[in-house]
Design an enzyme around this catalytic site. Structure first.
Site, PDB file in Angstrom:
ATOM      1  N   TYR A  70      -1.712  -0.235  11.109  1.00  0.00           N
ATOM      2  CA  TYR A  70      -1.886  -0.955   9.835  1.00  0.00           C
ATOM      3  C   TYR A  70      -0.699  -0.709   8.908  1.00  0.00           C
ATOM      4  O   TYR A  70      -0.065  -1.649   8.426  1.00  0.00           O
ATOM      5  CB  TYR A  70      -3.193  -0.510   9.146  1.00  0.00           C
ATOM      6  CG  TYR A  70      -3.243  -0.878   7.672  1.00  0.00           C
ATOM      7  CD1 TYR A  70      -3.256  -2.216   7.266  1.00  0.00           C
ATOM      8  CD2 TYR A  70      -3.263   0.112   6.678  1.00  0.00           C
ATOM      9  CE1 TYR A  70      -3.279  -2.555   5.912  1.00  0.00           C
ATOM     10  CE2 TYR A  70      -3.289  -0.221   5.330  1.00  0.00           C
ATOM     11  CZ  TYR A  70      -3.300  -1.557   4.955  1.00  0.00           C
ATOM     12  OH  TYR A  70      -3.311  -1.892   3.616  1.00  0.00           O
TER      13      TYR A  70
ATOM     14  N   LYS B 116       2.260  -3.284   7.480  1.00  0.00           N
ATOM     15  CA  LYS B 116       2.521  -3.519   6.045  1.00  0.00           C
ATOM     16  C   LYS B 116       3.970  -3.151   5.707  1.00  0.00           C
ATOM     17  O   LYS B 116       4.624  -3.839   4.922  1.00  0.00           O
ATOM     18  CB  LYS B 116       1.554  -2.700   5.173  1.00  0.00           C
ATOM     19  CG  LYS B 116       0.106  -3.137   5.226  1.00  0.00           C
ATOM     20  CD  LYS B 116      -0.149  -4.532   4.662  1.00  0.00           C
ATOM     21  CE  LYS B 116       0.004  -4.611   3.162  1.00  0.00           C
ATOM     22  NZ  LYS B 116      -0.354  -5.945   2.627  1.00  0.00           N
TER      23      LYS B 116
ATOM     24  N   THR C 188       0.808  -1.230   0.000  1.00  0.00           N
ATOM     25  CA  THR C 188       0.000   0.000   0.000  1.00  0.00           C
ATOM     26  C   THR C 188       0.839   1.277   0.000  1.00  0.00           C
ATOM     27  O   THR C 188       1.953   1.295   0.543  1.00  0.00           O
ATOM     28  CB  THR C 188      -0.900  -0.002   1.266  1.00  0.00           C
ATOM     29  OG1 THR C 188      -1.449   1.290   1.462  1.00  0.00           O
ATOM     30  CG2 THR C 188      -0.123  -0.365   2.523  1.00  0.00           C
ATOM     31  N   ASP C 189       0.272   2.329  -0.553  1.00  0.00           N
ATOM     32  CA  ASP C 189       0.927   3.651  -0.521  1.00  0.00           C
ATOM     33  C   ASP C 189       1.044   4.199   0.910  1.00  0.00           C
ATOM     34  O   ASP C 189       1.805   5.129   1.167  1.00  0.00           O
ATOM     35  CB  ASP C 189       0.182   4.662  -1.410  1.00  0.00           C
ATOM     36  CG  ASP C 189      -1.273   4.901  -1.034  1.00  0.00           C
ATOM     37  OD1 ASP C 189      -1.787   4.244  -0.096  1.00  0.00           O
ATOM     38  OD2 ASP C 189      -1.914   5.748  -1.688  1.00  0.00           O
ATOM     39  N   GLU C 190       0.274   3.595   1.844  1.00  0.00           N
ATOM     40  CA  GLU C 190       0.256   4.137   3.209  1.00  0.00           C
ATOM     41  C   GLU C 190       1.593   3.964   3.919  1.00  0.00           C
ATOM     42  O   GLU C 190       1.851   4.614   4.929  1.00  0.00           O
ATOM     43  CB  GLU C 190      -0.894   3.517   4.011  1.00  0.00           C
ATOM     44  CG  GLU C 190      -2.215   3.752   3.305  1.00  0.00           C
ATOM     45  CD  GLU C 190      -3.449   3.445   4.127  1.00  0.00           C
ATOM     46  OE1 GLU C 190      -3.377   3.459   5.362  1.00  0.00           O
ATOM     47  OE2 GLU C 190      -4.504   3.212   3.512  1.00  0.00           O
TER      48      GLU C 190
HETATM   49  P1  NAD Z   1      -9.721  -7.272   2.737  1.00  0.00           P
HETATM   50  O1  NAD Z   1      -9.652  -6.895   4.171  1.00  0.00           O
HETATM   51  O2  NAD Z   1     -10.969  -7.005   1.971  1.00  0.00           O
HETATM   52  O3  NAD Z   1      -9.430  -8.851   2.582  1.00  0.00           O
HETATM   53  C1  NAD Z   1      -8.383  -9.487   3.251  1.00  0.00           C
HETATM   54  C2  NAD Z   1      -8.556 -11.001   3.048  1.00  0.00           C
HETATM   55  O4  NAD Z   1      -7.463 -11.661   3.717  1.00  0.00           O
HETATM   56  C3  NAD Z   1      -9.847 -11.553   3.652  1.00  0.00           C
HETATM   57  O5  NAD Z   1     -10.464 -12.447   2.743  1.00  0.00           O
HETATM   58  C4  NAD Z   1      -9.378 -12.293   4.895  1.00  0.00           C
HETATM   59  O6  NAD Z   1     -10.210 -13.393   5.242  1.00  0.00           O
HETATM   60  C5  NAD Z   1      -7.988 -12.741   4.462  1.00  0.00           C
HETATM   61  N1  NAD Z   1      -7.106 -12.974   5.626  1.00  0.00           N
HETATM   62  C6  NAD Z   1      -6.910 -12.150   6.695  1.00  0.00           C
HETATM   63  N2  NAD Z   1      -6.045 -12.703   7.558  1.00  0.00           N
HETATM   64  C7  NAD Z   1      -5.658 -13.884   7.013  1.00  0.00           C
HETATM   65  C8  NAD Z   1      -4.761 -14.911   7.431  1.00  0.00           C
HETATM   66  N3  NAD Z   1      -4.107 -14.827   8.594  1.00  0.00           N
HETATM   67  N4  NAD Z   1      -4.590 -15.976   6.620  1.00  0.00           N
HETATM   68  C9  NAD Z   1      -5.262 -16.081   5.447  1.00  0.00           C
HETATM   69  N5  NAD Z   1      -6.141 -15.150   5.018  1.00  0.00           N
HETATM   70  C10 NAD Z   1      -6.339 -14.070   5.791  1.00  0.00           C
HETATM   71  O7  NAD Z   1      -8.465  -6.597   2.064  1.00  0.00           O
HETATM   72  P2  NAD Z   1      -8.293  -5.927   0.612  1.00  0.00           P
HETATM   73  O8  NAD Z   1      -8.795  -4.534   0.658  1.00  0.00           O
HETATM   74  O9  NAD Z   1      -8.793  -6.862  -0.408  1.00  0.00           O
HETATM   75  O10 NAD Z   1      -6.697  -5.842   0.536  1.00  0.00           O
HETATM   76  C11 NAD Z   1      -5.935  -6.920   0.004  1.00  0.00           C
HETATM   77  C12 NAD Z   1      -4.467  -6.549   0.068  1.00  0.00           C
HETATM   78  O11 NAD Z   1      -4.241  -5.365  -0.693  1.00  0.00           O
HETATM   79  C13 NAD Z   1      -3.957  -6.260   1.475  1.00  0.00           C
HETATM   80  O12 NAD Z   1      -2.666  -6.804   1.618  1.00  0.00           O
HETATM   81  C14 NAD Z   1      -3.927  -4.741   1.554  1.00  0.00           C
HETATM   82  O13 NAD Z   1      -2.948  -4.294   2.448  1.00  0.00           O
HETATM   83  C15 NAD Z   1      -3.585  -4.393   0.115  1.00  0.00           C
HETATM   84  N6  NAD Z   1      -4.058  -3.075  -0.337  1.00  0.00           N
HETATM   85  C16 NAD Z   1      -5.368  -2.739  -0.200  1.00  0.00           C
HETATM   86  C17 NAD Z   1      -5.807  -1.493  -0.668  1.00  0.00           C
HETATM   87  C18 NAD Z   1      -7.261  -1.078  -0.579  1.00  0.00           C
HETATM   88  O14 NAD Z   1      -7.575   0.064  -0.902  1.00  0.00           O
HETATM   89  N7  NAD Z   1      -8.169  -1.945  -0.187  1.00  0.00           N
HETATM   90  C19 NAD Z   1      -4.902  -0.601  -1.260  1.00  0.00           C
HETATM   91  C20 NAD Z   1      -3.556  -0.984  -1.383  1.00  0.00           C
HETATM   92  C21 NAD Z   1      -3.148  -2.240  -0.917  1.00  0.00           C
HETATM   93  P1  TYD Z   2     -10.478   4.261   4.471  1.00  0.00           P
HETATM   94  O1  TYD Z   2     -11.454   3.804   3.448  1.00  0.00           O
HETATM   95  O2  TYD Z   2     -10.549   3.681   5.844  1.00  0.00           O
HETATM   96  O3  TYD Z   2      -9.028   4.034   3.836  1.00  0.00           O
HETATM   97  P2  TYD Z   2      -7.581   4.527   4.375  1.00  0.00           P
HETATM   98  O4  TYD Z   2      -7.707   5.108   5.722  1.00  0.00           O
HETATM   99  O5  TYD Z   2      -6.825   3.235   4.406  1.00  0.00           O
HETATM  100  O6  TYD Z   2      -7.099   5.499   3.353  1.00  0.00           O
HETATM  101  O7  TYD Z   2     -10.590   5.835   4.600  1.00  0.00           O
HETATM  102  C1  TYD Z   2     -10.408   6.681   3.496  1.00  0.00           C
HETATM  103  C2  TYD Z   2     -10.503   8.109   3.990  1.00  0.00           C
HETATM  104  O8  TYD Z   2     -11.834   8.343   4.454  1.00  0.00           O
HETATM  105  C3  TYD Z   2      -9.593   8.401   5.175  1.00  0.00           C
HETATM  106  O9  TYD Z   2      -9.101   9.730   5.043  1.00  0.00           O
HETATM  107  C4  TYD Z   2     -10.496   8.300   6.381  1.00  0.00           C
HETATM  108  C5  TYD Z   2     -11.834   8.761   5.825  1.00  0.00           C
HETATM  109  N1  TYD Z   2     -13.046   8.170   6.461  1.00  0.00           N
HETATM  110  C6  TYD Z   2     -14.059   8.987   6.939  1.00  0.00           C
HETATM  111  O10 TYD Z   2     -13.971  10.241   6.851  1.00  0.00           O
HETATM  112  N2  TYD Z   2     -15.150   8.429   7.513  1.00  0.00           N
HETATM  113  C7  TYD Z   2     -15.288   7.084   7.649  1.00  0.00           C
HETATM  114  O11 TYD Z   2     -16.320   6.620   8.213  1.00  0.00           O
HETATM  115  C8  TYD Z   2     -14.256   6.239   7.138  1.00  0.00           C
HETATM  116  C9  TYD Z   2     -14.347   4.743   7.246  1.00  0.00           C
HETATM  117  C10 TYD Z   2     -13.138   6.825   6.543  1.00  0.00           C
END
Ligand code: NAD
Ligand code: TYD
Length: 355
Positions: free
Chosen positions: A159, A163, A133-135
């Site tokens: 978080y 990562k 992630t970019d975070e």
């Molecule tokens: P999500 O939370 O929707 O899904 C995570 C999945 O991992 C779930 O199906 C969960 O059951 C599984 N999981 C959790 N712990 C586990 C374990 N110990 N063993 C096996 N499976 C397990 O997450 P997402 O949004 O789909 O993100 C997927 C990946 O992409 C993550 O690594 C996240 O850091 C990365 N990512 C997400 C975003 C975003 O915007 N959602 C952006 C950049 C990177």
């Molecule tokens: P989020 O979807 O949790 O992603 P991330 O924090 O990983 O970027 O949040 C996106 C942005 O939205 C973040 O600046 C926090 C804000 N946010 C709210 O303002 N209200 C909410 O209820 C949630 C879940 C997020």
């Protein structure tokens, strides 16, 4: 040949697995613990597809990944499995350390052992793609250039710190042991199957039900939004042609404030489901107390992946958000299921005490 996906019942993993099976014939093994964020209903459309094998298991258990690798002999691992929600990491970081750090470590150990056992040709082609992630770069100031792959890691939430730790371990397995790993750093994704704890699905669901839209702080925090299908395409390119040991940024070149994102969701809801609730939906916006340590701005430079792999996003925010809002409105049964039970306890924990 086959690939192993971890976390393929979560948001991005589901989209990746469905896309993968549409784009080609190669089988996929899907290893997922099925935490609150993992949902087999997401994979219903491929329940009878013999190219998809689902294994329920925890990557942090020392025997799990080794046994999946020896049974299925994949040519690559695409590692999504993680705890992913910043607010949950603030309320309880333990699971984040366990899955993101210990789990990634166990996966690397298993991958290294497996990779060393392969014949030379298979060894050369093997890949571990670590989806991150970019975070990890922490918060940018308004005048900073978007982060390149060379920026210094400066994670601010449990978080992003977990990562970052995982990314460092992944890097070390390349430099120390030669394991062919690649890390991708992606900006905020949105699209179908995202659990409604994250900003976009939460606001869509609340707005569609005529409930309050809680924006943290002043709502001017900036995120760079990418439609999930574009992320999946980028990951396929990286898996195909990315260079081992490298890091690739993936983003939508679409920086927006949270207020702008929520306002656009409201307009789409007014347009797509008029007459059902309060209109205009933007009247439901409430500014609530801020997230502790809330990063002000994320932005990523994507010149490297554009130049080396020719990848660019296809979706604009306007087209992507319309598809997304429509998907949530069309999938009430999915929503009803994921917003029952424990979900309500989460809403209480995270929102009840916000002013
Ligand atoms: P999500 O939370 O929707 O899904 C995570 C999945 O991992 C779930 O199906 C969960 O059951 C599984 N999981 C959790 N712990 C586990 C374990 N110990 N063993 C096996 N499976 C397990 O997450 P997402 O949004 O789909 O993100 C997927 C990946 O992409 C993550 O690594 C996240 O850091 C990365 N990512 C997400 C975003 C975003 O915007 N959602 C952006 C950049 C990177
Ligand atoms: P989020 O979807 O949790 O992603 P991330 O924090 O990983 O970027 O949040 C996106 C942005 O939205 C973040 O600046 C926090 C804000 N946010 C709210 O303002 N209200 C909410 O209820 C949630 C879940 C997020």
């Amino acid at each position: 040949m086959t690939i192993l996906v971890t976390g393929g019942a979560g948001f991005i993993g589901t989209n990746f697995v469905l896309d993968w099976l549409k784009a080609g014939d190669e089988p996929v093994v899907n290893l997922d613990k099925l935490t609150y964020a993992g949902n087999l209903r997401n994979l219903q459309s491929i329940a009878n597809d013999t190219r998809h094998s689902f294994v329920q298991g925890d990557i942090a258990e020392p025997d799990t990944v080794p046994s999946v690798l020896s049974e299925h002999c994949p040519r690559a691992i695409v590692h999504f499995a993680a705890e992913t929600h910043v607010d949950r990491s603030i309320h309880g970081p333990q699971n984040f350390i366990q899955t993101n750090v210990v789990g990634t470590f166990r996966l690397l150990e298993a991958a290294l052992h497996y990779w060393r056992s392969l014949e030379d040709a298979q060894k050369n082609d093997f890949r571990v793609l670590n989806v991150s992630t970019d975070e990890v770069f922490g918060s940018l100031s308004p005048d900073d250039a978007p982060a390149t792959e060379e920026n210094r890691y400066a994670p601010n939430s449990p978080y992003s710190a977990s990562k970052a730790a995982a990314d460092h371990l992944v890097r070390s397995y390349f430099h120390t042991y030669g394991l062919p790993v690649i890390t991708t750093l992606c900006s905020n994704n949105y699209g179908p199957y995202q659990f409604p704890e994250k900003l976009i699905p939460l606001m869509t669901v609340n707005g569609s039900r005529g409930q309050a839209l809680p924006i943290y702080g002043d709502g001017k925090n900036i995120r760079d939004w990418l439609y999930v299908a574009d992320h999946c395409t980028a990951l396929r390119s990286v898996l195909d042609r990315g260079r081992p040991g490298e890091v690739y940024n993936i983003a939508g070149n679409c920086e927006m404030t949270n207020v702008d994102v929520v306002t656009q969701i409201c307009s789409q809801l007014d347009d797509l489901s008029s007459g059902n609730a309060v209109e205009p939906r933007r009247d439901l916006i409430e500014f609530v107390s801020d997230r502790p340590g809330h990063d002000r701005r994320y932005a990523l430079a994507t010149a490297k992946i554009e130049r080396e792999l020719g990848w660019q996003p296809q979706e604009t925010f306007a087209t992507g958000i319309r598809k997304t809002v429509k998907w949530y409105l069309d999938n009430q049964a999915w929503l009803d299921e994921v917003t029952s039970g424990q979900y309500r306890q989460w809403l209480d924990l995270n929102y009840a005490k916000r002013a």
